[in-house]
Write a protein that holds these residues in place. Structure first.
Motif, PDB file in Angstrom:
ATOM      1  N   ALA A  13       0.848  -1.186   0.000  1.00 33.34           N
ATOM      2  CA  ALA A  13       0.000   0.000   0.000  1.00 33.34           C
ATOM      3  C   ALA A  13       0.887   1.241   0.000  1.00 33.34           C
ATOM      4  O   ALA A  13       2.017   1.211   0.493  1.00 33.34           O
ATOM      5  CB  ALA A  13      -0.923   0.000   1.217  1.00 33.34           C
ATOM      6  N   THR A  41       1.970  -4.683   9.949  1.00 39.97           N
ATOM      7  CA  THR A  41       2.414  -3.744   8.921  1.00 39.97           C
ATOM      8  C   THR A  41       3.900  -3.472   9.080  1.00 39.97           C
ATOM      9  O   THR A  41       4.406  -3.398  10.193  1.00 39.97           O
ATOM     10  CB  THR A  41       1.630  -2.416   9.045  1.00 39.97           C
ATOM     11  OG1 THR A  41       0.237  -2.688   8.886  1.00 39.97           O
ATOM     12  CG2 THR A  41       2.062  -1.402   8.011  1.00 39.97           C
ATOM     13  N   ALA A  75      -8.109  -2.852   3.923  1.00 41.32           N
ATOM     14  CA  ALA A  75      -8.037  -1.418   3.623  1.00 41.32           C
ATOM     15  C   ALA A  75      -8.752  -0.562   4.663  1.00 41.32           C
ATOM     16  O   ALA A  75      -8.264   0.510   5.037  1.00 41.32           O
ATOM     17  CB  ALA A  75      -8.601  -1.147   2.232  1.00 41.32           C
ATOM     18  N   LEU A  78      -6.718  -0.477   7.846  1.00 41.75           N
ATOM     19  CA  LEU A  78      -5.570   0.393   7.606  1.00 41.75           C
ATOM     20  C   LEU A  78      -5.992   1.857   7.702  1.00 41.75           C
ATOM     21  O   LEU A  78      -5.318   2.666   8.346  1.00 41.75           O
ATOM     22  CB  LEU A  78      -4.950   0.090   6.245  1.00 41.75           C
ATOM     23  CG  LEU A  78      -3.774   0.962   5.825  1.00 41.75           C
ATOM     24  CD1 LEU A  78      -2.643   0.925   6.851  1.00 41.75           C
ATOM     25  CD2 LEU A  78      -3.266   0.534   4.452  1.00 41.75           C
ATOM     26  N   LEU A 106      -4.680   7.077   2.186  1.00 44.86           N
ATOM     27  CA  LEU A 106      -4.441   5.793   1.547  1.00 44.86           C
ATOM     28  C   LEU A 106      -4.587   6.006   0.043  1.00 44.86           C
ATOM     29  O   LEU A 106      -5.681   6.265  -0.456  1.00 44.86           O
ATOM     30  CB  LEU A 106      -5.436   4.741   2.060  1.00 44.86           C
ATOM     31  CG  LEU A 106      -5.345   3.350   1.444  1.00 44.86           C
ATOM     32  CD1 LEU A 106      -3.937   2.777   1.543  1.00 44.86           C
ATOM     33  CD2 LEU A 106      -6.353   2.423   2.117  1.00 44.86           C
ATOM     34  N   TYR A 109      -3.915   0.495  -2.599  1.00 44.91           N
ATOM     35  CA  TYR A 109      -3.950  -0.703  -1.759  1.00 44.91           C
ATOM     36  C   TYR A 109      -3.859  -1.901  -2.694  1.00 44.91           C
ATOM     37  O   TYR A 109      -4.870  -2.341  -3.260  1.00 44.91           O
ATOM     38  CB  TYR A 109      -5.237  -0.733  -0.929  1.00 44.91           C
ATOM     39  CG  TYR A 109      -5.305  -1.878   0.047  1.00 44.91           C
ATOM     40  CD1 TYR A 109      -4.671  -1.804   1.279  1.00 44.91           C
ATOM     41  CD2 TYR A 109      -6.001  -3.035  -0.285  1.00 44.91           C
ATOM     42  CE1 TYR A 109      -4.730  -2.862   2.172  1.00 44.91           C
ATOM     43  CE2 TYR A 109      -6.060  -4.096   0.602  1.00 44.91           C
ATOM     44  CZ  TYR A 109      -5.415  -4.001   1.825  1.00 44.91           C
ATOM     45  OH  TYR A 109      -5.473  -5.063   2.699  1.00 44.91           O
ATOM     46  N   VAL A 121     -10.440   3.810  -3.293  1.00 53.68           N
ATOM     47  CA  VAL A 121      -9.096   3.386  -3.685  1.00 53.68           C
ATOM     48  C   VAL A 121      -9.151   3.014  -5.155  1.00 53.68           C
ATOM     49  O   VAL A 121     -10.059   2.282  -5.553  1.00 53.68           O
ATOM     50  CB  VAL A 121      -8.642   2.177  -2.833  1.00 53.68           C
ATOM     51  CG1 VAL A 121      -7.309   1.639  -3.327  1.00 53.68           C
ATOM     52  CG2 VAL A 121      -8.548   2.550  -1.357  1.00 53.68           C
TER      53      VAL A 121
END
Length: 166
Positions: A13, A41, A75, A78, A106, A109, A121
């Protein structure tokens, strides 16, 4: 760096990072380190820092960067982690495009494309912003934005936006 659990495959990502209040450069650098501390992560790479004028807003110049992470978070989880980091840095949202202590977006992803009430996204405006494209291309000059094509094809469209590597 946080060890990742073997349960799910890691996704690459990309996170856009910006700040223009307080010690913006220091906040961006500390935020990059915090990304690697999110559960499941790890921080994979980071761009240089760039100074940019606010876009569609007033206030001081921004310090921007892009980080590449590997994560097993979905996602939305996150995004929740990113928003928690923003809160930890004192982020407030008094009005759209307000100056900020930290902004984490973000951008990509994996190869996913989706939109719902809280997350889209790829990031819907990433191809229109030099402060995203230039650091992203620094990390990966050949990156392809899902359903849009190679990121480098959008660079001429943002060439008029002032950006300076620091």
């Amino acid at each position: 760096m946080t060890a990742m659990s073997p349960a799910a495959a890691a996704v690459t990502a990309y996170i856009g990072i910006g700040a223009n209040l307080g010690d913006a450069s220091g906040q961006v650098q500390r935020a990059i380190l915090q990304l690697g501390k999110l559960p499941d992560t790890s921080l994979d790479a980071q761009s240089s820092l760039f100074c940019t004028a606010p876009l569609d807003a007033g206030g001081d110049d921004y310090i921007n960067a892009v980080a590449r992470i590997k994560t097993r978070l979905d996602a939305h989880a996150l995004l929740q982690g990113l928003q928690q980091i923003e809160q930890d840095f004192g982020r407030q949202r008094p009005y759209p495009n307000a100056p900020r202590t930290l902004d984490l977006d973000l951008l990509l992803y994996g190869q996913s494309t989706f939109a719902d009430a809280v997350l889209t996204v790829p990031h819907p405006r990433m191809t229109q912003r030099a402060f995203v494209l230039i650091p992203l291309l620094q990390l990966d000059p050949f990156i392809v934005i899902p359903k849009q094509g190679p990121a480098h094809q959008f660079a001429p469209q943002v060439a008029h936006q002032a950006i300076r590597k620091i």
